[in-house]
Scaffold this active site. Structure first.
Site, PDB file in Angstrom:
ATOM      1  N   LYS A  53       0.853  -1.193   0.000  1.00 30.13           N
ATOM      2  CA  LYS A  53       0.000   0.000   0.000  1.00 30.13           C
ATOM      3  C   LYS A  53       0.887   1.241   0.000  1.00 30.13           C
ATOM      4  CE  LYS A  53      -2.392   1.640   3.757  1.00 30.13           C
ATOM      5  NZ  LYS A  53      -2.276   3.108   3.861  1.00 30.13           N
TER       6      LYS A  53
ATOM      7  N   ASP B  28      -3.457   4.345  -1.922  1.00 27.03           N
ATOM      8  CA  ASP B  28      -4.408   4.808  -0.895  1.00 27.03           C
ATOM      9  C   ASP B  28      -4.424   6.335  -0.864  1.00 27.03           C
ATOM     10  OD1 ASP B  28      -5.939   5.069   1.424  1.00 27.03           O
ATOM     11  OD2 ASP B  28      -4.329   4.434   2.767  1.00 27.03           O
TER      12      ASP B  28
ATOM     13  N   LYS C  53      -7.491   8.146  -1.308  1.00 26.68           N
ATOM     14  CA  LYS C  53      -8.796   8.569  -0.756  1.00 26.68           C
ATOM     15  C   LYS C  53      -9.367   9.797  -1.458  1.00 26.68           C
ATOM     16  CE  LYS C  53      -7.848   6.854   3.944  1.00 26.68           C
ATOM     17  NZ  LYS C  53      -6.413   6.539   3.916  1.00 26.68           N
TER      18      LYS C  53
ATOM     19  N   ASP D  63     -13.920  14.581  -4.509  1.00 28.78           N
ATOM     20  CA  ASP D  63     -14.050  15.870  -5.211  1.00 28.78           C
ATOM     21  C   ASP D  63     -15.299  15.776  -6.071  1.00 28.78           C
ATOM     22  OD1 ASP D  63     -13.474  18.361  -6.508  1.00 28.78           O
ATOM     23  OD2 ASP D  63     -11.338  18.029  -6.160  1.00 28.78           O
TER      24      ASP D  63
ATOM     25  N   THR E 190     -11.656   6.231  10.821  1.00 27.96           N
ATOM     26  CA  THR E 190     -11.668   5.796  12.220  1.00 27.96           C
ATOM     27  C   THR E 190     -11.285   6.938  13.165  1.00 27.96           C
ATOM     28  OG1 THR E 190      -9.507   4.852  11.747  1.00 27.96           O
ATOM     29  CG2 THR E 190     -11.328   3.314  11.968  1.00 27.96           C
TER      30      THR E 190
ATOM     31  N   ARG F  82       3.189  -1.389  10.744  1.00 26.17           N
ATOM     32  CA  ARG F  82       4.286  -1.505  11.704  1.00 26.17           C
ATOM     33  C   ARG F  82       4.604  -2.901  12.215  1.00 26.17           C
ATOM     34  NH1 ARG F  82       1.755   3.445  14.741  1.00 26.17           N
ATOM     35  NH2 ARG F  82      -0.002   2.420  13.720  1.00 26.17           N
TER      36      ARG F  82
HETATM   37  O1  C5P Z   1       1.176   0.351  11.146  1.00 30.72           O
HETATM   38  P1  C5P Z   1      -0.254  -0.077  11.059  1.00 30.72           P
HETATM   39  O2  C5P Z   1      -0.417  -1.588  10.895  1.00 30.72           O
HETATM   40  O3  C5P Z   1      -1.126   0.496  12.138  1.00 30.72           O
HETATM   41  O4  C5P Z   1      -0.730   0.553   9.665  1.00 30.72           O
HETATM   42  C1  C5P Z   1      -2.062   0.501   9.240  1.00 30.72           C
HETATM   43  C2  C5P Z   1      -2.201   1.218   7.916  1.00 30.72           C
HETATM   44  O5  C5P Z   1      -3.593   1.265   7.593  1.00 30.72           O
HETATM   45  C3  C5P Z   1      -1.714   2.661   7.921  1.00 30.72           C
HETATM   46  O6  C5P Z   1      -1.233   2.968   6.595  1.00 30.72           O
HETATM   47  C4  C5P Z   1      -2.971   3.439   8.238  1.00 30.72           C
HETATM   48  O7  C5P Z   1      -2.925   4.746   7.726  1.00 30.72           O
HETATM   49  C5  C5P Z   1      -4.027   2.622   7.519  1.00 30.72           C
HETATM   50  N1  C5P Z   1      -5.386   2.779   8.033  1.00 30.72           N
HETATM   51  C6  C5P Z   1      -5.717   2.532   9.356  1.00 30.72           C
HETATM   52  N2  C5P Z   1      -7.003   2.703   9.787  1.00 30.72           N
HETATM   53  C7  C5P Z   1      -7.950   3.090   8.931  1.00 30.72           C
HETATM   54  C8  C5P Z   1      -7.653   3.340   7.593  1.00 30.72           C
HETATM   55  C9  C5P Z   1      -6.337   3.166   7.178  1.00 30.72           C
HETATM   56  O8  C5P Z   1      -4.856   2.159  10.138  1.00 30.72           O
HETATM   57  N3  C5P Z   1      -9.188   3.203   9.347  1.00 30.72           N
END
Ligand code: C5P
Length: 232
Positions: A32, A59, A61, A64, A119, A211
């Site tokens: 992503k 990603d 998003k 417009d 979220t 992460r």
């Molecule tokens: O590091 P981590 O596993 O938390 O990363 C989750 C990824 O998913 C990040 O790129 C974050 O921006 C994205 N994301 C999220 N929650 C959402 C939408 C996208 O954590 N509701």
């Protein structure tokens, strides 16, 4: 449609991203690319990662007027990404225009996924800032149903919502779920988390993992563990 693990490449620039991707000498993971990396490096980073053999979820998003989103989506489909997303709040007209823009002359197109409510938005901010007074879980499900009605392929949602989305919009409607953590891992800033095995159990189609893989001392092993729990 195959279940897959998507690695969130939340890096600030190309150098870090390629240093990370270079570690994957076997299977090329689905990755992503978010706003930070895309705005730092431009479309060239997408072409380069694609040329290395990765599938890409871009990603960005989009939100417009329909005509602008349609034209922007045509550009993304020429970049040959595999999945991209828009805000369902842009309305059904915008979602339909996005699909039109994405569709290539041969009829193929990347998967198009809707963002429902972020979220980071809670009941209070939704009421105060957006003047939406329904319970947030109902708003999320309404946006998912509108995305399905517009012809989109699925939504980004919490793994905890995957089951409900499939019940409302059909099993074929794709759920792409972040918020995934290993049972013995650190949740960090994610509040509602699930393990890859639980996400599989509940029926998520794709998990987005950042992460727990990018921050691991052995990211290739962490990725393999995710695939083993979620896909195999
Ligand atoms: O590091 P981590 O596993 O938390 O990363 C989750 C990824 O998913 C990040 O790129 C974050 O921006 C994205 N994301 C999220 N929650 C959402 C939408 C996208 O954590 N509701």
């Amino acid at each position: 449609m195959g279940k897959d693990v998507i690695i969130a490449c939340d890096f600030a620039g190309a150098e870090q991203t390629f240093a990370f991707l270079d570690k994957f000498t076997g299977k090329k993971p689905f990755v992503k690319i978010g706003m930070e990396l895309f705005y730092a490096e431009g479309p060239e980073i997408v072409r380069q990662i694609k040329a290395r053999g990765h599938k890409i979820f871009l990603d960005l998003k989009l939100h417009d007027i329909p005509n602008t989103v349609k034209k922007a989506m045509a550009v993304l489909s020429r970049l040959d990404v595999d999945m991209c997303n828009i805000h369902a709040a842009g309305t059904v007209a915008m979602m339909k225009a996005a699909l039109e823009g994405l569709t290539r002359p041969d009829g193929s197109r990347p998967l198009l996924i809707a963002v429902t409510q972020l979220t980071s938005t809670d009941q209070q901010s939704m009421e105060e800032d957006l003047l939406i007074h329904q319970p947030i879980d109902q708003v999320v499900m309404h946006y998912a149903r509108r995305a399905a009605f517009a012809g989109l392929d699925g939504v980004v949602c919490s793994p905890l919502e995957s089951g409900k989305v499939h019940d409302a919009c059909g099993k074929g409607f794709v759920t792409v779920t972040p918020g995934v953590r290993f049972a013995d891992g650190d949740a960090g800033d994610q509040k509602r988390v699930m393990t890859p095995a639980q996400a599989k159990e509940i029926g998520s189609d794709y998990i987005v993992v950042g992460r727990p893989i990018t921050g691991d001392a052995d990211p290739v092993a962490a990725y393999a563990r995710c695939v083993q729990e979620f896909v195999d």
